[in-house]
Design a protein around this motif. Sequence first.
Motif, PDB file in Angstrom:
ATOM      1  N   TYR A 121       1.075  -1.279  -0.063  1.00  0.00           N
ATOM      2  CA  TYR A 121      -0.160  -0.221   0.006  1.00  0.00           C
ATOM      3  C   TYR A 121       0.969   1.061  -0.071  1.00  0.00           C
ATOM      4  O   TYR A 121       1.513   1.260   1.193  1.00  0.00           O
ATOM      5  CB  TYR A 121      -1.031  -0.157   1.100  1.00  0.00           C
ATOM      6  N   ALA A 122       0.735   1.929  -0.977  1.00  0.00           N
ATOM      7  CA  ALA A 122       1.764   3.203  -1.149  1.00  0.00           C
ATOM      8  C   ALA A 122       1.005   4.370  -0.921  1.00  0.00           C
ATOM      9  O   ALA A 122      -0.046   4.437  -1.017  1.00  0.00           O
ATOM     10  CB  ALA A 122       2.130   3.277  -2.703  1.00  0.00           C
ATOM     11  N   GLY A 123       1.857   5.281  -0.448  1.00  0.00           N
ATOM     12  CA  GLY A 123       1.347   6.597   0.043  1.00  0.00           C
ATOM     13  C   GLY A 123       2.367   7.390   0.750  1.00  0.00           C
ATOM     14  O   GLY A 123       3.467   7.033   0.679  1.00  0.00           O
ATOM     15  N   GLN A 124       1.984   8.669   0.945  1.00  0.00           N
ATOM     16  CA  GLN A 124       2.967   9.390   1.860  1.00  0.00           C
ATOM     17  C   GLN A 124       2.538   9.423   3.320  1.00  0.00           C
ATOM     18  O   GLN A 124       1.181   9.575   3.460  1.00  0.00           O
ATOM     19  CB  GLN A 124       2.856  10.841   1.322  1.00  0.00           C
ATOM     20  N   VAL A 125       3.254   9.503   4.264  1.00  0.00           N
ATOM     21  CA  VAL A 125       3.002   9.423   5.688  1.00  0.00           C
ATOM     22  C   VAL A 125       2.673  10.926   5.993  1.00  0.00           C
ATOM     23  O   VAL A 125       3.216  11.798   6.010  1.00  0.00           O
ATOM     24  CB  VAL A 125       4.188   9.294   6.625  1.00  0.00           C
ATOM     25  N   ALA A 126       1.259  11.186   6.434  1.00  0.00           N
ATOM     26  CA  ALA A 126       0.789  12.377   6.691  1.00  0.00           C
ATOM     27  C   ALA A 126       1.158  12.609   7.990  1.00  0.00           C
ATOM     28  O   ALA A 126       1.550  13.845   8.404  1.00  0.00           O
ATOM     29  CB  ALA A 126      -0.760  12.295   6.751  1.00  0.00           C
ATOM     30  N   SER A 127       1.335  12.007   8.951  1.00  0.00           N
ATOM     31  CA  SER A 127       1.683  12.286  10.635  1.00  0.00           C
ATOM     32  C   SER A 127       1.962  10.945  11.540  1.00  0.00           C
ATOM     33  O   SER A 127       1.780   9.871  10.602  1.00  0.00           O
ATOM     34  CB  SER A 127       0.943  12.770  11.138  1.00  0.00           C
ATOM     35  N   GLY A 128       2.729  11.078  12.484  1.00  0.00           N
ATOM     36  CA  GLY A 128       3.138   9.820  13.121  1.00  0.00           C
ATOM     37  C   GLY A 128       4.272   8.997  12.519  1.00  0.00           C
ATOM     38  O   GLY A 128       5.070   9.495  11.634  1.00  0.00           O
ATOM     39  N   ILE A 129       4.641   7.966  13.349  1.00  0.00           N
ATOM     40  CA  ILE A 129       5.805   7.191  12.807  1.00  0.00           C
ATOM     41  C   ILE A 129       5.254   5.700  12.865  1.00  0.00           C
ATOM     42  O   ILE A 129       4.695   5.036  13.705  1.00  0.00           O
ATOM     43  CB  ILE A 129       6.921   7.336  13.836  1.00  0.00           C
ATOM     44  N   LEU A 130       5.583   5.125  11.861  1.00  0.00           N
ATOM     45  CA  LEU A 130       5.335   3.770  11.399  1.00  0.00           C
ATOM     46  C   LEU A 130       6.579   2.836  11.413  1.00  0.00           C
ATOM     47  O   LEU A 130       7.755   3.153  10.835  1.00  0.00           O
ATOM     48  CB  LEU A 130       4.757   3.630  10.099  1.00  0.00           C
ATOM     49  N   LYS A 131       6.520   1.566  12.064  1.00  0.00           N
ATOM     50  CA  LYS A 131       7.664   0.790  12.242  1.00  0.00           C
ATOM     51  C   LYS A 131       6.878  -0.727  11.956  1.00  0.00           C
ATOM     52  O   LYS A 131       5.750  -1.045  12.235  1.00  0.00           O
ATOM     53  CB  LYS A 131       8.261   0.791  13.451  1.00  0.00           C
ATOM     54  N   PRO A 132       8.139  -1.684  11.458  1.00  0.00           N
ATOM     55  CA  PRO A 132       7.501  -2.938  11.196  1.00  0.00           C
ATOM     56  C   PRO A 132       7.062  -3.695  12.630  1.00  0.00           C
ATOM     57  O   PRO A 132       7.853  -3.133  13.557  1.00  0.00           O
ATOM     58  CB  PRO A 132       8.791  -3.614  10.436  1.00  0.00           C
ATOM     59  N   GLY A 133       6.032  -4.237  12.645  1.00  0.00           N
ATOM     60  CA  GLY A 133       5.639  -5.003  13.960  1.00  0.00           C
ATOM     61  C   GLY A 133       4.573  -4.133  14.556  1.00  0.00           C
ATOM     62  O   GLY A 133       3.782  -4.526  15.542  1.00  0.00           O
ATOM     63  N   ASP A 134       4.463  -2.890  14.220  1.00  0.00           N
ATOM     64  CA  ASP A 134       3.302  -1.803  14.795  1.00  0.00           C
ATOM     65  C   ASP A 134       1.951  -2.269  14.516  1.00  0.00           C
ATOM     66  O   ASP A 134       1.544  -3.009  13.268  1.00  0.00           O
ATOM     67  CB  ASP A 134       3.260  -0.560  14.325  1.00  0.00           C
ATOM     68  N   ASP A 135       1.348  -2.368  15.485  1.00  0.00           N
ATOM     69  CA  ASP A 135      -0.438  -2.798  15.417  1.00  0.00           C
ATOM     70  C   ASP A 135      -1.019  -1.446  14.604  1.00  0.00           C
ATOM     71  O   ASP A 135      -0.597  -0.388  14.914  1.00  0.00           O
ATOM     72  CB  ASP A 135      -1.018  -3.080  16.726  1.00  0.00           C
ATOM     73  N   VAL A 136      -1.717  -1.917  13.661  1.00  0.00           N
ATOM     74  CA  VAL A 136      -2.458  -0.994  12.838  1.00  0.00           C
ATOM     75  C   VAL A 136      -4.022  -1.374  12.611  1.00  0.00           C
ATOM     76  O   VAL A 136      -4.437  -2.222  12.613  1.00  0.00           O
ATOM     77  CB  VAL A 136      -1.804  -0.468  11.539  1.00  0.00           C
ATOM     78  N   MET A 137      -4.938  -0.214  12.210  1.00  0.00           N
ATOM     79  CA  MET A 137      -6.011  -0.253  11.970  1.00  0.00           C
ATOM     80  C   MET A 137      -6.273   0.411  10.498  1.00  0.00           C
ATOM     81  O   MET A 137      -5.653   1.312  10.133  1.00  0.00           O
ATOM     82  CB  MET A 137      -6.956   0.319  13.065  1.00  0.00           C
ATOM     83  N   VAL A 138      -7.276  -0.232   9.724  1.00  0.00           N
ATOM     84  CA  VAL A 138      -7.468   0.425   8.619  1.00  0.00           C
ATOM     85  C   VAL A 138      -8.938   0.980   8.593  1.00  0.00           C
ATOM     86  O   VAL A 138      -9.902   0.072   8.975  1.00  0.00           O
ATOM     87  CB  VAL A 138      -7.430  -0.731   7.416  1.00  0.00           C
ATOM     88  N   LEU A 139      -9.241   2.186   8.115  1.00  0.00           N
ATOM     89  CA  LEU A 139     -10.635   2.964   8.100  1.00  0.00           C
ATOM     90  C   LEU A 139     -10.722   2.866   6.511  1.00  0.00           C
ATOM     91  O   LEU A 139      -9.813   3.108   5.688  1.00  0.00           O
ATOM     92  CB  LEU A 139     -10.285   4.275   8.915  1.00  0.00           C
ATOM     93  N   PRO A 140     -12.262   2.898   6.279  1.00  0.00           N
ATOM     94  CA  PRO A 140     -13.267   2.900   7.216  1.00  0.00           C
ATOM     95  C   PRO A 140     -13.603   1.566   7.640  1.00  0.00           C
ATOM     96  O   PRO A 140     -14.600   1.444   8.387  1.00  0.00           O
ATOM     97  CB  PRO A 140     -14.382   3.601   6.360  1.00  0.00           C
ATOM     98  N   SER A 141     -12.909   0.432   7.207  1.00  0.00           N
ATOM     99  CA  SER A 141     -13.485  -1.037   7.474  1.00  0.00           C
ATOM    100  C   SER A 141     -13.351  -1.349   9.101  1.00  0.00           C
ATOM    101  O   SER A 141     -14.041  -2.082   9.763  1.00  0.00           O
ATOM    102  CB  SER A 141     -12.722  -2.071   6.529  1.00  0.00           C
ATOM    103  N   GLY A 142     -12.152  -0.776   9.827  1.00  0.00           N
ATOM    104  CA  GLY A 142     -12.024  -0.945  11.035  1.00  0.00           C
ATOM    105  C   GLY A 142     -11.200  -2.396  11.136  1.00  0.00           C
ATOM    106  O   GLY A 142     -10.827  -2.722  12.486  1.00  0.00           O
ATOM    107  N   MET A 143     -10.682  -2.928  10.251  1.00  0.00           N
ATOM    108  CA  MET A 143      -9.870  -4.381  10.448  1.00  0.00           C
ATOM    109  C   MET A 143      -8.614  -3.785  10.981  1.00  0.00           C
ATOM    110  O   MET A 143      -8.065  -2.812  10.776  1.00  0.00           O
ATOM    111  CB  MET A 143      -9.732  -4.838   8.971  1.00  0.00           C
ATOM    112  N   THR A 144      -8.092  -4.653  11.479  1.00  0.00           N
ATOM    113  CA  THR A 144      -6.611  -4.632  12.140  1.00  0.00           C
ATOM    114  C   THR A 144      -5.510  -5.488  11.691  1.00  0.00           C
ATOM    115  O   THR A 144      -6.015  -6.801  11.312  1.00  0.00           O
ATOM    116  CB  THR A 144      -6.693  -4.580  13.670  1.00  0.00           C
TER     117      THR A 144
END
Length: 432
Positions: free
Chosen positions: A255-278
């Motif tokens: 999934y390609a894009g530009q980081v708008a804010s925050g810090i992303l690292k491998p292993g981080d828990d994430v959620m996808v909106l609007p579906s709410g899947m984690t």
Amino acid sequence: MSQAVLEPDAAASRGMDLLRFATAGSVDDGKSTLIGRLLYDTKTIFEDQLEAVETASASRGDEYTNLALLTDGLRAEREQGITIDVAYRYFATPRRKFIIADTPGHIQYTRNMVTGASTADLALILVDARKGLVEQSRRHAFLTSLLRVPHLVLCVNKMDLVDWDQAVFERIADEFTSFAAKLDAPDLTIIPISALNGDNIASRSENTPWYEGPSLLHHLEHVHIASDRNLVDVRFPVQYVIRPQSTTVTDYRGYAGQVASGILKPGDDVMVLPSGMTSTIASIETADGPVDEAFPPMSVTVRLNDEIDISRGDLICRPNNAPAVAQDIEAMICWMDETAPLRVGGKYTIKHTTRTARTVVRGLQYKLDVNTLHRDEAAGELKLNEIGRVKLRTTVPLLADEYRRNRTTGGFILIDESTNRTVGAGMIIEAR
């Protein structure tokens, strides 16, 4: 028309940070001369261009090299009726890279300044020491505050024409400081300069022994912008889903894009909106290979450990730190269309990060006078260059933050559905 300056070589400047700043000023405040002086003093002008400027200056009868001529090509095009919203200039010093957004100063170009300052880290406002603060000076300060530009510099130019009078400088500085106190201007610096002669531009001037602050270039090189970025709220709008067509690669989904804010690292828990899947981040990749972390404004490809249905317009965030999933939006809007005003009931396309939807104007709460800050609650429409607070209803939810918290996920544009022209720029106040 040839390019005015050379963009810094990518290899030589790798690892340097980038400062975007917008310039604003009234007519004849010396904005073109200041930009030309910065380009000249940082040695980012082509030699043949400097020779051409020297020749043109001599033919005009100028007793000096008129550095304002470096930008006169663009001004001539404007006078010929060619629309150039914002002119961009590039230069670099050994410490930092710079992009200047040269925005027009007239009231009829309010939309142009909004465009140029919307991505700026710093706004530079010029005033003529002989004239002091004028209506446009206050307007520019208000717009930079509205757009949440973190740093503001007031350059009191043409100090040589008032004999470097400290009292003149202090009177202007005090008046502007009092006005800025009514706005949200967290970092204000005021510098006395002469753009024509180069005083206090690249180095401190002997003509201002009473001034103890930095030169303009020193301030631009050292102003701290890293902390301006929101590194707390992870926001990653998905721009493109990468699925290689090669038969040898069958399980790759990025999934390609530009980081708008925050810090992303491998292993981080994430959620996808609007579906709410984690899920969790499997890897983060750039054009140069995998990285251990991603932060704004990096452009990266994120891979997840789970197969989730994700498409353009979705957003990756933290499970316990998500933006609003909202269809009702309240926002400040700068209207940019000269043909038709914004009215209640108007229908437009709204472009927010990578998500596009349709929207209708549900209400116009007030129109704001940017000169007096007066609110006209009886206004029935917004005309070209006018700013007001509106209520919008979108057909699909936006994944939005307040603009004061995140300029990327808090900003949007409105597009006319029939002409496909951008007709408004908005800053979200509330999303629910």
